[in-house]
Design an enzyme around this catalytic site. Structure first.
Site, PDB file in Angstrom:
ATOM      1  N   GLY A  12       0.764  -1.240   0.000  1.00 16.56           N
ATOM      2  CA  GLY A  12       0.000   0.000   0.000  1.00 16.56           C
ATOM      3  C   GLY A  12       0.792   1.285   0.000  1.00 16.56           C
ATOM      4  O   GLY A  12       0.259   2.339   0.340  1.00 16.56           O
ATOM      5  N   ASN A  23       1.871   3.052  -2.586  1.00 17.81           N
ATOM      6  CA  ASN A  23       1.278   3.968  -3.555  1.00 17.81           C
ATOM      7  C   ASN A  23      -0.085   4.461  -3.095  1.00 17.81           C
ATOM      8  O   ASN A  23      -0.432   5.623  -3.293  1.00 17.81           O
ATOM      9  CB  ASN A  23       1.156   3.311  -4.938  1.00 17.81           C
ATOM     10  CG  ASN A  23       2.346   3.606  -5.804  1.00 17.81           C
ATOM     11  OD1 ASN A  23       2.801   4.732  -5.899  1.00 17.81           O
ATOM     12  ND2 ASN A  23       2.864   2.574  -6.447  1.00 17.81           N
ATOM     13  N   LEU A  58      -4.297  -6.805  -7.804  1.00 18.92           N
ATOM     14  CA  LEU A  58      -3.837  -7.894  -8.665  1.00 18.92           C
ATOM     15  C   LEU A  58      -4.932  -8.689  -9.359  1.00 18.92           C
ATOM     16  O   LEU A  58      -4.621  -9.611 -10.111  1.00 18.92           O
ATOM     17  CB  LEU A  58      -2.946  -8.847  -7.846  1.00 18.92           C
ATOM     18  CG  LEU A  58      -1.727  -8.190  -7.205  1.00 18.92           C
ATOM     19  CD1 LEU A  58      -0.926  -9.221  -6.436  1.00 18.92           C
ATOM     20  CD2 LEU A  58      -0.873  -7.478  -8.233  1.00 18.92           C
ATOM     21  N   LEU A 112      -8.404  -8.989 -11.911  1.00 19.84           N
ATOM     22  CA  LEU A 112      -9.199  -8.314 -12.933  1.00 19.84           C
ATOM     23  C   LEU A 112     -10.514  -7.863 -12.320  1.00 19.84           C
ATOM     24  O   LEU A 112     -11.122  -8.587 -11.516  1.00 19.84           O
ATOM     25  CB  LEU A 112      -9.511  -9.267 -14.091  1.00 19.84           C
ATOM     26  CG  LEU A 112      -8.425  -9.534 -15.113  1.00 19.84           C
ATOM     27  CD1 LEU A 112      -8.902 -10.570 -16.120  1.00 19.84           C
ATOM     28  CD2 LEU A 112      -8.017  -8.258 -15.825  1.00 19.84           C
ATOM     29  N   ASN A 160      -4.943   2.628 -13.598  1.00 24.95           N
ATOM     30  CA  ASN A 160      -4.004   1.696 -12.976  1.00 24.95           C
ATOM     31  C   ASN A 160      -2.587   2.191 -13.220  1.00 24.95           C
ATOM     32  O   ASN A 160      -2.318   2.876 -14.209  1.00 24.95           O
ATOM     33  CB  ASN A 160      -4.166   0.295 -13.575  1.00 24.95           C
ATOM     34  CG  ASN A 160      -3.276  -0.729 -12.895  1.00 24.95           C
ATOM     35  OD1 ASN A 160      -3.111  -0.735 -11.687  1.00 24.95           O
ATOM     36  ND2 ASN A 160      -2.682  -1.616 -13.689  1.00 24.95           N
ATOM     37  N   HIS A 210       1.310   0.623 -13.649  1.00 25.71           N
ATOM     38  CA  HIS A 210       2.053  -0.614 -13.879  1.00 25.71           C
ATOM     39  C   HIS A 210       3.550  -0.297 -13.814  1.00 25.71           C
ATOM     40  O   HIS A 210       3.991   0.706 -14.380  1.00 25.71           O
ATOM     41  CB  HIS A 210       1.689  -1.199 -15.248  1.00 25.71           C
ATOM     42  CG  HIS A 210       2.301  -2.533 -15.485  1.00 25.71           C
ATOM     43  ND1 HIS A 210       1.833  -3.686 -14.895  1.00 25.71           N
ATOM     44  CD2 HIS A 210       3.376  -2.898 -16.232  1.00 25.71           C
ATOM     45  CE1 HIS A 210       2.581  -4.707 -15.270  1.00 25.71           C
ATOM     46  NE2 HIS A 210       3.523  -4.254 -16.081  1.00 25.71           N
ATOM     47  N   ASP A 253      -3.691  -4.999 -18.169  1.00 26.52           N
ATOM     48  CA  ASP A 253      -2.708  -4.045 -18.700  1.00 26.52           C
ATOM     49  C   ASP A 253      -2.876  -3.705 -20.169  1.00 26.52           C
ATOM     50  O   ASP A 253      -1.899  -3.476 -20.884  1.00 26.52           O
ATOM     51  CB  ASP A 253      -1.281  -4.588 -18.462  1.00 26.52           C
ATOM     52  CG  ASP A 253      -1.007  -4.824 -16.995  1.00 26.52           C
ATOM     53  OD1 ASP A 253      -1.495  -4.044 -16.162  1.00 26.52           O
ATOM     54  OD2 ASP A 253      -0.302  -5.805 -16.672  1.00 26.52           O
TER      55      ASP A 253
END
Length: 190
Positions: free
Chosen positions: A12, A14, A84, A86, A101, A103, A144
């Protein structure tokens, strides 16, 4: 005022950075949604007095429990921050072009199922890449593959380990993620 929900699965850092960055702005973090009852993000959110909603796969994929919680909070945008799984179609359709999101690589390379955290950095190093970085993108029903909104790069050094590369990538995440989220929301047109 914009209301966002942050979805996270791990430590956590971010998510914490986002929450702190939006204090005193017109962006309110309603809750952190977490699919891992032991995730570090829960403690971080609690310290910042941000509510946490813990759910499981059944809640997400076989019911409207998560969707109802988003609606109850009148969430405008969803931010994935180390999440993590979908998201199911009922959420991606309702929030079309309103889910972002981050990445830890330069998509379209090193993305997809299983490509997260150290797996990404190890793959970048193993393939002899000269640079890596971050990609902030929109989310759809595939891992992604949503439209790229922003990328920032950093070098991959000859003596890099997954940890040392991760540290440089994390600094890019902390620097750019809150700004890009804010700019996207403020410029969004239905």
């Amino acid at each position: 005022m914009y209301t966002i929900a942050i979805f996270a699965s791990g430590s956590g850092t971010n998510a914490e950075n986002l929450i702190k960055s939006f204090v005193g702005t017109d962006i309110r973090v309603s809750q952190v949604f977490c699919n891992n009852k032991n995730a570090g993000v829960i403690e971080r959110a609690n310290k910042l007095q941000t509510p946490v909603f813990v759910f499981d796969r059944k809640d997400l994929n076989e019911s409207n429990v998560v969707l109802d919680a988003l609606r109850k909070d009148s969430v405008d945008f969803i931010i994935l921050s180390g999440f993590l799984w979908l998201l199911p179609e009922n959420i991606t359709q309702l929030y079309k072009n309103k889910i972002l999101n981050i990445h830890p690589a330069l998509l379209p390379n090193y993305g997809g199922k299983g490509m997260f955290g150290h797996h990404v950095h190890e793959a970048v190093i193993a393939h002899g890449e000269k640079e890596s970085g971050i990609t902030i993108h929109l989310v759809n029903e595939l891992y992604d593959s949503g439209k790229t909104l922003f990328q920032a790069k950093c070098p991959v050094l000859p003596d890099d380990t997954a940890d040392s590369l991760a540290a440089r990538v994390h600094s890019l995440e902390y620097e750019h993620f809150p700004r890009v989220v804010s700019e996207y929301m403020h410029s969004y047109k239905e």
